[in-house]
Design a protein around this motif. Structure first.
Motif, PDB file in Angstrom:
ATOM      1  N   PRO A 220       0.829  -1.211   0.000  1.00 27.90           N
ATOM      2  CA  PRO A 220       0.000   0.000   0.000  1.00 27.90           C
ATOM      3  C   PRO A 220       0.866   1.263   0.000  1.00 27.90           C
ATOM      4  CG  PRO A 220       0.108  -0.905   2.201  1.00 27.90           C
ATOM      5  CD  PRO A 220       0.862  -1.855   1.315  1.00 27.90           C
ATOM      6  N   GLY A 221       1.590   1.463  -1.077  1.00 28.55           N
ATOM      7  CA  GLY A 221       2.599   2.519  -1.148  1.00 28.55           C
ATOM      8  C   GLY A 221       2.062   3.925  -0.951  1.00 28.55           C
ATOM      9  N   LYS A 222       0.767   4.138  -1.186  1.00 34.16           N
ATOM     10  CA  LYS A 222       0.207   5.485  -1.040  1.00 34.16           C
ATOM     11  C   LYS A 222      -0.327   5.743   0.369  1.00 34.16           C
ATOM     12  CE  LYS A 222      -1.035   5.982  -5.927  1.00 34.16           C
ATOM     13  NZ  LYS A 222      -2.134   6.257  -6.888  1.00 34.16           N
ATOM     14  N   PHE A 223      -0.108   4.802   1.285  1.00 36.21           N
ATOM     15  CA  PHE A 223      -0.596   4.997   2.653  1.00 36.21           C
ATOM     16  C   PHE A 223       0.011   6.254   3.255  1.00 36.21           C
ATOM     17  CE2 PHE A 223       0.175   4.309   7.259  1.00 36.21           C
ATOM     18  CZ  PHE A 223      -1.138   4.385   7.676  1.00 36.21           C
ATOM     19  N   ASP A 224      -0.840   7.112   3.795  1.00 34.55           N
ATOM     20  CA  ASP A 224      -0.430   8.392   4.365  1.00 34.55           C
ATOM     21  C   ASP A 224      -1.114   8.531   5.721  1.00 34.55           C
ATOM     22  OD1 ASP A 224      -0.137  11.070   5.113  1.00 34.55           O
ATOM     23  OD2 ASP A 224      -0.251  11.804   3.050  1.00 34.55           O
TER      24      ASP A 224
ATOM     25  N   VAL B  28      -5.356  10.612   9.697  1.00 31.53           N
ATOM     26  CA  VAL B  28      -5.665  11.295  10.952  1.00 31.53           C
ATOM     27  C   VAL B  28      -6.419  12.597  10.681  1.00 31.53           C
ATOM     28  CG1 VAL B  28      -4.681  12.400  12.992  1.00 31.53           C
ATOM     29  CG2 VAL B  28      -3.777  10.207  12.202  1.00 31.53           C
ATOM     30  N   HIS B  29      -6.013  13.324   9.651  1.00 29.76           N
ATOM     31  CA  HIS B  29      -6.718  14.559   9.280  1.00 29.76           C
ATOM     32  C   HIS B  29      -8.175  14.257   8.921  1.00 29.76           C
ATOM     33  CE1 HIS B  29      -3.763  17.688   9.549  1.00 29.76           C
ATOM     34  NE2 HIS B  29      -2.902  17.044   8.781  1.00 29.76           N
ATOM     35  N   ALA B  30      -8.391  13.208   8.144  1.00 30.36           N
ATOM     36  CA  ALA B  30      -9.754  12.842   7.747  1.00 30.36           C
ATOM     37  C   ALA B  30     -10.598  12.502   8.970  1.00 30.36           C
ATOM     38  CB  ALA B  30      -9.716  11.671   6.775  1.00 30.36           C
ATOM     39  N   ALA B  31      -9.997  11.770   9.906  1.00 29.76           N
ATOM     40  CA  ALA B  31     -10.717  11.406  11.128  1.00 29.76           C
ATOM     41  C   ALA B  31     -11.065  12.649  11.951  1.00 29.76           C
ATOM     42  CB  ALA B  31      -9.888  10.435  11.958  1.00 29.76           C
ATOM     43  N   LYS B  32     -10.099  13.542  12.086  1.00 33.16           N
ATOM     44  CA  LYS B  32     -10.347  14.762  12.869  1.00 33.16           C
ATOM     45  C   LYS B  32     -11.420  15.630  12.208  1.00 33.16           C
ATOM     46  CE  LYS B  32      -7.689  16.716  15.628  1.00 33.16           C
ATOM     47  NZ  LYS B  32      -6.689  17.423  16.451  1.00 33.16           N
TER      48      LYS B  32
ATOM     49  N   ALA C  53     -13.831  14.654  10.547  1.00 28.17           N
ATOM     50  CA  ALA C  53     -15.130  14.001  10.724  1.00 28.17           C
ATOM     51  C   ALA C  53     -15.619  14.083  12.175  1.00 28.17           C
ATOM     52  CB  ALA C  53     -15.044  12.542  10.292  1.00 28.17           C
ATOM     53  N   GLY C  54     -14.800  14.671  13.041  1.00 28.30           N
ATOM     54  CA  GLY C  54     -15.186  14.821  14.439  1.00 28.30           C
ATOM     55  C   GLY C  54     -14.729  13.698  15.346  1.00 28.30           C
ATOM     56  N   MET C  55     -13.932  12.794  14.821  1.00 31.24           N
ATOM     57  CA  MET C  55     -13.470  11.671  15.645  1.00 31.24           C
ATOM     58  C   MET C  55     -12.372  12.129  16.598  1.00 31.24           C
ATOM     59  SD  MET C  55     -13.255   8.705  12.734  1.00 31.24           S
ATOM     60  CE  MET C  55     -14.593   8.467  11.579  1.00 31.24           C
ATOM     61  N   ARG C  56     -12.299  11.437  17.732  1.00 30.87           N
ATOM     62  CA  ARG C  56     -11.268  11.753  18.719  1.00 30.87           C
ATOM     63  C   ARG C  56     -10.303  10.593  18.942  1.00 30.87           C
ATOM     64  NH1 ARG C  56     -14.496  14.150  23.729  1.00 30.87           N
ATOM     65  NH2 ARG C  56     -15.918  12.450  23.190  1.00 30.87           N
ATOM     66  N   TYR C  57     -10.557   9.491  18.266  1.00 30.52           N
ATOM     67  CA  TYR C  57      -9.624   8.370  18.361  1.00 30.52           C
ATOM     68  C   TYR C  57      -9.733   7.509  17.107  1.00 30.52           C
ATOM     69  CZ  TYR C  57     -13.636   5.410  19.611  1.00 30.52           C
ATOM     70  OH  TYR C  57     -14.832   4.740  19.607  1.00 30.52           O
ATOM     71  N   ILE C  58      -8.673   6.736  16.865  1.00 27.80           N
ATOM     72  CA  ILE C  58      -8.618   5.791  15.760  1.00 27.80           C
ATOM     73  C   ILE C  58      -8.273   4.428  16.351  1.00 27.80           C
ATOM     74  CG2 ILE C  58      -7.261   5.069  13.745  1.00 27.80           C
ATOM     75  CD1 ILE C  58      -6.833   8.013  13.110  1.00 27.80           C
TER      76      ILE C  58
END
Length: 204
Positions: free
Chosen positions: A13-17, A22-26, A28-33
Motif C-alpha cells: 500500500p505505497g500510497k498509505f499516508d 488522521v486529518h480525515a478522522a479529525k 469528521a469529528g473523531m477523537r480516536y482511531i
C-alpha cells in the motif's frame, strides 16, 4: 495458508499516508482511531519480533503503518487504539478448537498445537504494542469461542493478558465483544445482544 501467504507477499500500500488518515478522522469529528494490528488471518500490520509474517518483513512495503499512525496521532492530538484478534488462523500453536465460535477453522491446522505457547506469543505481541508505540488508548480484542466464558479464556490466559496490559499502561481501556472475563472496561457486541448477559452488560 499457502495461497493466502502468496497474496500477502504482494501487499504494497505505497500510497498509505498516516497524516491524511488522521486529518480525515479529525475533520469528521473523531477523537480516536482504532488500527488493526492483527486480524484472524494472523498477518501482523506492525513490526513484531515474534513472527516474520508481518507487513515489514513479509511484503515489499517494508514499513510499519502502526508506527506511522502512532506518530501522526501524536502530532495531531488524536488518540490511538489497537485492534487485536485472539484467534489466529496462521499461528501453528493456535488450537483449531478455539477458532471463531468453535468452527475449527485454521489455515494450516496443527493437531499438536500447544495453547500455552500461543498464549505466550500473544502476551509478547501485546507487550510490543504497548511499549513501542507510545500511549495506547484502547486494546479492542476480537474473536471468541463458545461458550463465550468457556475454558478457552483460561487456556489462552486472558486474565493474565489483561493484568499485563494494565501493568504496562494503566489508562489503556480493554474492550471485548461481551463478558469474557468480567473485567473489560466496555463491551462492543456484534450482530446481536448476547443472550443471558443482560445483567452483566447493564453494569458497564
Amino acid at each position: 495458508a499457502d495461497e493466502y501467504e502468496a497474496v500477502a507477499r504482494q501487499m504494497n500500500p505505497g500510497k498509505f499516508d498516516a497524516d491524511a488518515w488522521v486529518h480525515a478522522a479529525k475533520n469528521a469529528g473523531m477523537r480516536y482511531i482504532v488500527a488493526p494490528a492483527k486480524h484472524h488471518d494472523g498477518f501482523c500490520m506492525f513490526d513484531t519480533a515474534h513472527t516474520d509474517y508481518n507487513i515489514v518483513k513479509f511484503t515489499p512495503f517494508r514499513r510499519d503503518p502502526i508506527k506511522e499512525l502512532a506518530e501522526a496521532c501524536a502530532r495531531h492530538d488524536m488518540k490511538l487504539g489497537i485492534y487485536y484478534s485472539i484467534p489466529d488462523w496462521h499461528h501453528p500453536e493456535f488450537p483449531t478448537r478455539y477458532s471463531n465460535s468453535g468452527l475449527g477453522f485454521h489455515g494450516r491446522p496443527n493437531p499438536k498445537a500447544d495453547v500455552a505457547k500461543y498464549a505466550d506469543y500473544q502476551i509478547a505481541q501485546i507487550r510490543e504494542l504497548l511499549t513501542n508505540y507510545g500511549p495506547i488508548a484502547n486494546i479492542w480484542f476480537d474473536g471468541w469461542s463458545t461458550p463465550y466464558n468457556g475454558p478457552w479464556r483460561e487456556e489462552l490466559e486472558l486474565p493474565e493478558l489483561y493484568d499485563h496490559i494494565r501493568s504496562l499502561q494503566p489508562e489503556c481501556l480493554i474492550s471485548y465483544k461481551w463478558n469474557i472475563t468480567g473485567t473489560e472496561d466496555f463491551y462492543a457486541p456484534e450482530y446481536h445482544w448476547p443472550a443471558g448477559d443482560d445483567e452483566q452488560m447493564a453494569k458497564v
